[in-house]
Design an enzyme around this catalytic site. Structure first.
Site, short mmCIF file in Angstrom:
data_model
loop_
_atom_site.label_atom_id
_atom_site.label_comp_id
_atom_site.label_asym_id
_atom_site.label_seq_id
_atom_site.Cartn_x
_atom_site.Cartn_y
_atom_site.Cartn_z
N GLY A 12 0.99 -1.23 -0.17
CA GLY A 12 0.26 -0.07 0.09
C GLY A 12 0.89 1.17 0.07
NE ARG A 73 -2.13 -4.44 -0.90
CZ ARG A 73 -1.49 -3.71 0.30
NH1 ARG A 73 -0.46 -4.35 0.72
NH2 ARG A 73 -2.30 -2.73 0.79
CB SER A 74 4.32 -8.54 -7.02
OG SER A 74 4.66 -9.36 -7.97
N GLY A 103 5.63 -2.32 3.60
CA GLY A 103 5.38 -3.07 5.01
C GLY A 103 5.98 -4.28 4.92
CG ASP A 104 3.51 -7.15 7.14
OD1 ASP A 104 2.97 -6.68 5.83
OD2 ASP A 104 2.80 -7.62 7.92
N GLY A 105 4.69 -7.39 4.05
CA GLY A 105 4.71 -8.28 2.82
C GLY A 105 6.11 -7.82 1.83
CB THR A 126 3.14 0.07 6.00
OG1 THR A 126 1.66 -0.36 6.15
CG2 THR A 126 3.99 -0.15 7.27
CG ASP A 128 -1.86 -0.92 8.19
OD1 ASP A 128 -2.50 0.01 7.77
OD2 ASP A 128 -1.83 -2.18 7.83
CG ASP A 130 1.59 -3.42 9.71
OD1 ASP A 130 2.70 -2.88 9.34
OD2 ASP A 130 0.78 -4.09 9.31
CG MET A 170 -7.06 1.92 5.86
SD MET A 170 -6.40 2.30 4.61
CE MET A 170 -7.24 1.95 3.24
NE ARG A 172 -4.84 -6.19 5.25
CZ ARG A 172 -4.54 -6.15 3.85
NH1 ARG A 172 -5.44 -6.62 3.08
NH2 ARG A 172 -3.46 -5.53 3.60
CB ALA A 187 -12.25 7.99 20.54
CG HIS A 216 -21.35 14.07 21.48
ND1 HIS A 216 -21.83 15.11 22.35
CD2 HIS A 216 -20.14 14.30 20.89
CE1 HIS A 216 -20.64 15.73 22.63
NE2 HIS A 216 -19.65 15.47 21.85
NE ARG A 245 -27.09 9.73 10.56
CZ ARG A 245 -28.33 9.49 11.09
NH1 ARG A 245 -28.57 8.49 11.74
NH2 ARG A 245 -29.39 10.37 10.84
O1 F6P Z 1 -1.50 -1.75 4.32
C1 F6P Z 1 -1.98 -0.48 4.49
C2 F6P Z 1 -3.34 -0.85 4.21
O2 F6P Z 1 -4.08 0.51 3.87
C3 F6P Z 1 -4.26 -1.43 5.30
O3 F6P Z 1 -4.40 -0.76 6.46
C4 F6P Z 1 -5.34 -1.89 4.43
O4 F6P Z 1 -5.89 -2.88 5.15
C5 F6P Z 1 -4.91 -2.38 3.32
O5 F6P Z 1 -3.81 -1.59 2.87
C6 F6P Z 1 -5.82 -1.85 1.88
O6 F6P Z 1 -5.02 -2.73 0.81
P1 F6P Z 1 -5.42 -2.40 -0.44
O7 F6P Z 1 -5.49 -1.17 -1.05
O8 F6P Z 1 -4.64 -3.14 -1.35
O9 F6P Z 1 -7.01 -2.80 -0.80
#
Ligand code: F6P
Length: 321
Positions: A12, A73-74, A103-105, A126, A128, A130, A170, A172, A187, A216, A245
């Site tokens: 991403g 993402r290959s 990122g990790d991938g 990334t 995330d 993560d 975002m 995952r 929050a 709220h 909402r």
């Molecule tokens: O890795 C970053 C990220 O934005 C994640 O937070 C999200 O789950 C994922 O990429 C979405 O990936 P794509 O844009 O390939 O659907």
């Protein structure tokens, strides 16, 4: 003979990837090292789709989100054949070291290449956050600030209408965007993929808040939480009688001009990557601990799992009274 670097961005996109490309190209220029950029991540490496990157080609990009090299993402790179072709490209172009921003991938792909004798520098990019071996990844700070600005707007409307609003962000597998934006955005509740959802506890909290004249609430929910946002909204509305909402921020939080912190991280890690290549240091994962740029073995870095800071959830319990 002068060295040659190949650089790619993968996975991403994240704000600050361009700042990292710029830092690598210009630091390399200072060392007399040539740089070529592969387009669309590992796909470009497999198909030898590259562009020459000189100091002017990376002008005016430090402030831009996305990535001038594009990203992907290959799936092909996950195959033996894909990796064989990628290595052929590296050899054909006489590349001494690859810089992979992602990122990790991306890092797992980089590790596969290192096992086949290719020198790779991993730069964490990334939104995330993560990756366990580094405190921060490039893009996280910008994404959190984008979410914060959205929460501020949403808060005005939630307050004006006495509503509960679920904001889906975002993440995952990692709740860092939710945790940081939730705490700093004030929050009432934060839901992260690392923990199971207790819908009844949220209902109780909202109902108790109503008794305390709090009309709220903002709930920040990471996308990886195992209950769909709309379903959660229905459950909360039915149980509390409040209007609920939902706002799904999705790609709004992935683009945009990188923050100062992300530009700095990108610049420092990019420069370190070039220094390590210049010094023949072998493959390394580059990151940040505190204010210090660090590097470590790629295989070790991948093994370190990110852990959610559960103290932040306890803090929310106390502060969202
Ligand atoms: O890795 C970053 C990220 O934005 C994640 O937070 C999200 O789950 C994922 O990429 C979405 O990936 P794509 O844009 O390939 O659907």
């Amino acid at each position: 003979m002068n060295k040659k670097i190949g650089i790619l961005t993968s996975g991403g996109d994240a704000p600050g990837m361009n700042a990292a490309i710029r830092a690598v190209v210009r630091a390399a220029f200072g060392e007399g090292i040539e740089v070529i950029g592969f387009e669309r991540g590992y796909d470009g490496l497999i198909n030898d789709e590259h562009v020459f990157l000189d100091i002017r080609s990376v002008g005016d990009i430090i402030q831009r989100g996305g990535t001038i090299l594009k990203t992907a993402r290959s799936e092909e790179f996950m195959t033996e054949e894909g990796q064989k072709r990628a290595i052929e490209t590296i050899n054909k172009n006489e590349i001494d070291a690859l810089v992979a921003v992602g990122g990790d991938g991306t890092f797992r792909g980089a590790l596969d290449l290192t096992k086949k004798g290719i020198v790779v520098m991993g730069i964490p990019g990334t939104i995330d956050n993560d990756m366990g071996y580094t405190d921060y990844t490039i893009g996280f700070d910008t994404a959190v600030n984008t979410v914060l600005s959205a929460i501020s707007n949403i808060r005005d409307t939630a307050s004006a209408h006495d509503r509960t609003t679920i904001v889906e962000v975002m993440g995952r597998n990692c709740g860092d965007i939710a945790l940081t934006s939730g705490v700093t955005g004030g929050a009432e509740y934060i839901l992260i993929p690392e923990l199971p959802v207790d819908v009844m506890a949220i209902c109780t909290k909202i109902s108790e808040a109503m008794i305390k004249k709090k009309s709220h609430s903002i709930i920040i929910k990471a996308e990886g939480v195992d209950i769909p946002t709309m379903e959660l909204a229905d459950m909360l509305a039915r149980s509390t009688g409040m209007e609920v909402r939902t706002v799904i921020l999705a790609y709004l939080q992935r683009g945009g001009s990188p923050s100062a912190r992300d530009r700095m991280l990108a610049t420092l890690t990019g420069k370190r990557a070039v220094d390590l290549i210049r010094d023949d240091s072998g493959s390394r994962a580059i990151g940040i601990h505190g204010a210090k740029i660090i590097e470590m073995d790629m295989a070790e870095a991948i093994k370190i799992k990110k852990e959610a800071d559960l103290e932040l959830l306890r803090l929310i319990e106390i502060l969202s009274c």
